[in-house]
Scaffold this active site. Sequence first.
Site: not given
Ligand code: G3P
Length: 217
Positions: A83
């Site tokens: 990533k």
């Molecule tokens: O993996 C990245 C992503 O899904 C982050 O989610 O909830 O931290 O905005 P969030």
Amino acid sequence: MKFFVDTADTSEISELNALGLLDGVTTNPSLILKSGRDILEVTKEICGIVDGPVSAEVAATEYDQMMREADVLSKIADNICIKVPLTFDGLKACKAITGDGRMVNVTLCFSANQALLAAKAGATFISPFVGRIDDTGEDGMELIAEIRTIYDNYDFDTEILTASVRTVNHVKQAALIGSDVATVPPAILKQLVKHPLTDKGLDAFLADWAKTGQKIA
Ligand code: G3P
């Protein structure tokens, strides 16, 4: 639509994987912090649980160091997907890593133009963060629709991985738009099965079945 789970919690991953519903896993530095575990150790364990792609994020922001970190992460298992952030260094690393035949997930995507660049850099997955866009008062799902149109216009192979999913409605909208993948927190994946009429209907069937006095097995 494929389901990835967005967590580094190996017990949650094992539980969901046992249901046969998991196509992969995504992690990020915040999720590694939350796990309280060493990135290499926990990522190796996750790769042993699921067969599909497991995204592990580089921590570097500069190309050479990203490539060094990608090499270390790649050695964890064959199903590692590197990533990288959506920056010019990240895109350059994406081109080099996918050029070697390895998978890359380009993360922190907030615009259609960024997604276009990631596809041109050969990304395996693009991760638009719908929940974080909603947080700003915009509509994150509009971005998914825009990227779907652009990728279809040019037959890009890059898969749209809807990320930062916060609600079951995000999952439904992603599927309606034609997102290839949604990465979903465990609690939301578990909510997807729930409907009050399912519970009510099952209770009624069980009550009637008991009255028949029959057994199937
Ligand atoms: O993996 C990245 C992503 O899904 C982050 O989610 O909830 O931290 O905005 P969030």
